[in-house]
Design a protein around this motif. Structure first.
Motif, PDB file in Angstrom:
ATOM      1  N   TYR A 217       0.845  -1.197   0.000  1.00 22.16           N
ATOM      2  CA  TYR A 217       0.000   0.000   0.000  1.00 22.16           C
ATOM      3  C   TYR A 217       0.876   1.241   0.000  1.00 22.16           C
ATOM      4  N   VAL A 218       0.269   2.340  -0.405  1.00 25.60           N
ATOM      5  CA  VAL A 218       0.911   3.645  -0.379  1.00 25.60           C
ATOM      6  C   VAL A 218      -0.082   4.626   0.231  1.00 25.60           C
ATOM      7  N   VAL A 219       0.346   5.406   1.215  1.00 31.19           N
ATOM      8  CA  VAL A 219      -0.542   6.409   1.801  1.00 31.19           C
ATOM      9  C   VAL A 219      -0.735   7.528   0.782  1.00 31.19           C
ATOM     10  N   SER A 220      -1.968   7.649   0.292  1.00 26.73           N
ATOM     11  CA  SER A 220      -2.253   8.623  -0.759  1.00 26.73           C
ATOM     12  C   SER A 220      -2.848   9.913  -0.232  1.00 26.73           C
ATOM     13  N   HIS A 221      -3.438   9.855   0.971  1.00 27.15           N
ATOM     14  CA  HIS A 221      -4.090  11.057   1.501  1.00 27.15           C
ATOM     15  C   HIS A 221      -4.227  10.919   3.012  1.00 27.15           C
ATOM     16  N   SER A 222      -4.014  12.012   3.726  1.00 24.93           N
ATOM     17  CA  SER A 222      -4.199  12.039   5.177  1.00 24.93           C
ATOM     18  C   SER A 222      -5.298  13.040   5.506  1.00 24.93           C
ATOM     19  N   ALA A 223      -6.313  12.570   6.234  1.00 21.46           N
ATOM     20  CA  ALA A 223      -7.427  13.424   6.636  1.00 21.46           C
ATOM     21  C   ALA A 223      -7.364  13.661   8.135  1.00 21.46           C
ATOM     22  N   SER A 224      -7.987  14.737   8.591  1.00 25.69           N
ATOM     23  CA  SER A 224      -7.930  15.074  10.012  1.00 25.69           C
ATOM     24  C   SER A 224      -9.056  14.441  10.807  1.00 25.69           C
ATOM     25  N   GLY A 225     -10.116  13.987  10.136  1.00 29.89           N
ATOM     26  CA  GLY A 225     -11.254  13.391  10.823  1.00 29.89           C
ATOM     27  C   GLY A 225     -12.070  12.539   9.877  1.00 29.89           C
ATOM     28  N   VAL A 226     -13.106  11.899  10.412  1.00 26.66           N
ATOM     29  CA  VAL A 226     -13.922  10.994   9.608  1.00 26.66           C
ATOM     30  C   VAL A 226     -14.594  11.730   8.452  1.00 26.66           C
ATOM     31  N   ALA A 227     -15.053  12.949   8.672  1.00 29.81           N
ATOM     32  CA  ALA A 227     -15.705  13.700   7.597  1.00 29.81           C
ATOM     33  C   ALA A 227     -14.747  13.925   6.434  1.00 29.81           C
ATOM     34  N   GLY A 228     -13.505  14.291   6.745  1.00 26.03           N
ATOM     35  CA  GLY A 228     -12.518  14.485   5.693  1.00 26.03           C
ATOM     36  C   GLY A 228     -12.160  13.189   4.996  1.00 26.03           C
ATOM     37  N   LEU A 229     -12.131  12.098   5.762  1.00 24.86           N
ATOM     38  CA  LEU A 229     -11.836  10.795   5.180  1.00 24.86           C
ATOM     39  C   LEU A 229     -12.947  10.381   4.214  1.00 24.86           C
ATOM     40  N   GLN A 230     -14.195  10.634   4.585  1.00 24.71           N
ATOM     41  CA  GLN A 230     -15.326  10.323   3.711  1.00 24.71           C
ATOM     42  C   GLN A 230     -15.230  11.095   2.394  1.00 24.71           C
ATOM     43  N   LEU A 231     -14.873  12.362   2.479  1.00 29.02           N
ATOM     44  CA  LEU A 231     -14.747  13.182   1.266  1.00 29.02           C
ATOM     45  C   LEU A 231     -13.631  12.661   0.370  1.00 29.02           C
TER      46      LEU A 231
END
Length: 293
Positions: A217-231
């Motif tokens: 795997y490769v980390v493609s994006h880091s979000a600060s919370g669940v809402a950002g992860l959903q987007l």
């Protein structure tokens, strides 16, 4: 003169079916047989003089009339319970601080808290959304919050030690690998992984699980919370692990044949009461247990 209004029992059943999306799931919530639930819904639709549900093999969904009635029904039930609690001397009056994990039913939590406020109009509510690790660490800190709703993974280790001692489990959900609806079928190694900060216990578990199973795997994006992860998932930036109720429009479970490891379940639990807590907090925890379940 003909009687006006709706039967409260039928409204409770209607809300249970509407929120769960099927007659069978709704029947479990109100502890009735499917045939009894179907009969209640039939009588309610006859009373309303119009269909309230669209039925299909996938379950049920509310019609436009059903959606309008659903809003009324929730408020009617909330007012009924508020009146009962008031007459029983259990009406909540004061201020209450609640800390909630952002994984818990993110699409429904505002409605649930609105219902709680309607049931207890004299209660001033303060709500913060925090990571489960922060909530668990503040379990004994009266300055942080009065009631905490946290999440924990259901693994062999947690089962062996019984999980969070004396906590009240209000909900259990599947964890699923998820991605955008139009990219789920194409998910393949090396996987593009969308993550949350390492302070999130679920994200730490996911990364460790992939490493243990030697899944590229490769980390493609880091979000600060669940809402950002959903987007990020909806935008097609990669895959991630979420509980079922966190999936939103445009986000679906990845196919079973993608080569991703099996995930455990997750439990949501109310932290136990603290020694010497007020009657207000104790009664509020009891009321919230009913709503969060």
């Amino acid at each position: 003169m003909s009687q006006r209004g709706f039967d409260l029992t039928q409204l409770r059943t209607f809300v249970a079916v509407a929120e769960s999306g099927s007659v069978s799931a709704g029947a479990e919530r109100v502890f009735l047989s499917q045939s009894s639930v179907s009969e209640q819904l039939k009588k309610l639709e006859e009373r309303a003089c119009q269909p309230l549900f669209v039925r299909s093999k996938q379950g049920v969904s509310t019609t436009s009339a059903g959606e309008r009635l659903l809003d009324h029904a929730r408020r009617i039930i909330a007012m009924s319970e508020a009146a009962f609690d008031d007459l029983q001397g259990r009406s909540l009056d004061g201020e209450l601080r609640i800390a909630i994990t952002d994984y818990y039913r993110p699409h429904d939590i505002a409605r649930i808290l609105k219902t709680f406020s309607e049931q207890h109009p004299r209660l001033k509510l303060h709500v913060t959304v925090q990571p489960s690790t922060v909530i668990d660490s503040g379990a004994d800190d009266r300055a942080s919050f009065d009631i905490g709703l946290s999440a924990r993974l259901v693994t062999s280790q947690t089962r062996a030690r019984g999980g969070a001692a004396a906590s009240t489990v209000v909900r259990r959900e599947k964890l699923l690998w998820m991605s955008a609806a139009d990219t789920a079928a194409r998910a393949a190694a090396p996987f593009q992984l969308v993550v949350l900060p390492s302070t999130c216990q679920l994200q730490r578990f996911v990364v460790k699980l992939l490493d243990e199973h030697k899944v590229p795997y490769v980390v493609s994006h880091s979000a600060s919370g669940v809402a950002g992860l959903q987007l990020a998932l909806k935008a097609g930036l990669g895959i991630s692990c979420l509980n079922e109720s966190s999936a939103g429009n445009g986000v679906v479970a990845c196919p079973a044949n993608t080569g991703l490891p099996t995930l455990p379940a997750v439990e949501f639990h109310l932290l136990p009461g603290r020694p010497g807590e007020s009657e207000l907090v104790s009664n509020a925890r009891t009321a919230l247990t009913r709503l969060f379940a």
